[in-house]
Design an enzyme around this catalytic site. Structure first.
Site, PDB file in Angstrom:
ATOM      1  N   PRO A   9       0.805  -1.262   0.083  1.00 56.36           N
ATOM      2  CA  PRO A   9       0.059  -0.106  -0.004  1.00 56.36           C
ATOM      3  C   PRO A   9       0.721   1.072  -0.149  1.00 56.36           C
ATOM      4  O   PRO A   9       1.895   1.499   0.677  1.00 56.36           O
ATOM      5  CB  PRO A   9      -1.092  -0.080   1.168  1.00 56.36           C
ATOM      6  CG  PRO A   9      -0.279  -1.030   1.990  1.00 56.36           C
ATOM      7  CD  PRO A   9       0.500  -2.159   1.233  1.00 56.36           C
ATOM      8  N   TYR A  22      10.986   9.000   0.920  1.00 59.80           N
ATOM      9  CA  TYR A  22      11.032   8.050  -0.205  1.00 59.80           C
ATOM     10  C   TYR A  22      11.694   8.245  -1.559  1.00 59.80           C
ATOM     11  O   TYR A  22      11.775   7.512  -2.626  1.00 59.80           O
ATOM     12  CB  TYR A  22       9.721   7.477  -0.380  1.00 59.80           C
ATOM     13  CG  TYR A  22       8.968   6.786   0.643  1.00 59.80           C
ATOM     14  CD1 TYR A  22       9.517   5.682   1.272  1.00 59.80           C
ATOM     15  CD2 TYR A  22       7.891   7.579   1.269  1.00 59.80           C
ATOM     16  CE1 TYR A  22       8.885   4.937   2.302  1.00 59.80           C
ATOM     17  CE2 TYR A  22       7.372   7.102   2.485  1.00 59.80           C
ATOM     18  CZ  TYR A  22       7.869   5.713   3.118  1.00 59.80           C
ATOM     19  OH  TYR A  22       7.117   5.182   4.288  1.00 59.80           O
ATOM     20  N   ASN A  73       8.062  -5.622  -1.085  1.00 55.42           N
ATOM     21  CA  ASN A  73       7.941  -4.628  -0.048  1.00 55.42           C
ATOM     22  C   ASN A  73       6.437  -4.370   0.573  1.00 55.42           C
ATOM     23  O   ASN A  73       5.557  -3.832  -0.336  1.00 55.42           O
ATOM     24  CB  ASN A  73       8.485  -3.152  -0.810  1.00 55.42           C
ATOM     25  CG  ASN A  73       8.316  -2.238   0.211  1.00 55.42           C
ATOM     26  OD1 ASN A  73       7.763  -2.196   1.319  1.00 55.42           O
ATOM     27  ND2 ASN A  73       9.019  -1.108  -0.270  1.00 55.42           N
ATOM     28  N   ALA A  76       3.543  -0.788   4.764  1.00 58.13           N
ATOM     29  CA  ALA A  76       2.759  -0.815   6.231  1.00 58.13           C
ATOM     30  C   ALA A  76       2.261  -2.189   6.863  1.00 58.13           C
ATOM     31  O   ALA A  76       2.265  -2.304   7.910  1.00 58.13           O
ATOM     32  CB  ALA A  76       1.620   0.260   6.361  1.00 58.13           C
ATOM     33  N   GLU A  97      12.889  -9.332   1.332  1.00 59.61           N
ATOM     34  CA  GLU A  97      12.134  -8.292   2.167  1.00 59.61           C
ATOM     35  C   GLU A  97      12.836  -7.008   1.546  1.00 59.61           C
ATOM     36  O   GLU A  97      14.004  -6.745   2.093  1.00 59.61           O
ATOM     37  CB  GLU A  97      12.163  -8.272   3.595  1.00 59.61           C
ATOM     38  CG  GLU A  97      10.956  -7.216   4.074  1.00 59.61           C
ATOM     39  CD  GLU A  97      11.160  -7.364   5.618  1.00 59.61           C
ATOM     40  OE1 GLU A  97      11.089  -8.557   6.227  1.00 59.61           O
ATOM     41  OE2 GLU A  97      10.500  -6.458   6.422  1.00 59.61           O
TER      42      GLU A  97
HETATM   43  C1  DQA Z   1       8.372   0.967   3.641  1.00 59.98           C
HETATM   44  C2  DQA Z   1       8.492   1.305   5.021  1.00 59.98           C
HETATM   45  C3  DQA Z   1       7.185   1.155   5.615  1.00 59.98           C
HETATM   46  O1  DQA Z   1       7.282   1.556   7.295  1.00 59.98           O
HETATM   47  C4  DQA Z   1       6.038   2.104   5.100  1.00 59.98           C
HETATM   48  O2  DQA Z   1       4.955   1.794   5.651  1.00 59.98           O
HETATM   49  C5  DQA Z   1       5.871   1.982   3.726  1.00 59.98           C
HETATM   50  C6  DQA Z   1       7.021   1.835   2.843  1.00 59.98           C
HETATM   51  C7  DQA Z   1       9.610   1.504   2.757  1.00 59.98           C
HETATM   52  O3  DQA Z   1       9.782   0.864   1.729  1.00 59.98           O
HETATM   53  O4  DQA Z   1      10.381   2.042   3.392  1.00 59.98           O
HETATM   54  O5  DQA Z   1       4.803   2.261   3.213  1.00 59.98           O
HETATM   55  O6  DQA Z   1       8.081  -0.348   3.518  1.00 59.98           O
END
Ligand code: DQA
Length: 144
Positions: A9, A22, A73, A76, A97
């Protein structure tokens, strides 16, 4: 070899979403990056993204049934979804992961992953560069 890259998500909003966390790469850019890496490695890479947990679980069942290596990935869901964990527990091919941000430098709740203990390995905090690294590793260790 075939591999799936599965994004959970809010990752469809990469580039727009909290760019200070990000980065500015869009999800379309990420798809192109993963496909180009696949071409380079002689691997057929399919990238998917969903905000729907049921759909993600269906993709994980597909990966389990077809013994496909994956890059996941779970965004959340990583931090709270036992259903995603139970689907990951059915995977038999190696899987990685990935998190774009360094979850250990952020809020405490992001430090816990329901998935890491099941993954072959975990890449966090290297930005979208984590995806090609994961694919490269899978190309060497991903099985058939
Ligand atoms: C994430 C880190 C998670 O905590 C967050 O909820 C995301 C993205 C990341 O790629 O850094 O949506 O997975």
């Amino acid at each position: 070899m075939r591999a799936l890259v599965l994004n959970g998500p809010n990752l469809g909003r990469l580039g727009l979403r909290e760019p200070e966390v990000y980065g500015s790469t869009t999800h379309a850019d990420l798809v192109a990056l993963c496909e180009a890496t696949g071409d380079e490695l002689g691997m057929s890479v399919t990238v998917r993204q969903t905000d729907d947990e049921g759909r993600m679980i269906g993709w994980l069942h597909e990966a389990a049934d077809e013994k496909l290596p994956i890059v996941l990935n779970a965004a959340a869901w990583t931090h709270y979804s036992i259903a995603i964990r139970d689907a990951c527990a059915q995977l038999t091919a190696p899987w990685v992961e990935v998190h774009i941000s360094n979850v250990h430098q952020r809020e405490e709740f992001r430090s816990h992953s329901y998935l890491s203990a099941l993954a072959s390995g975990v890449i966090v905090g290297l930005g979208v560069a984590g995806y090609p690294l994961a694919l490269r590793w899978l190309s060497q260790h991903g099985g058939s």
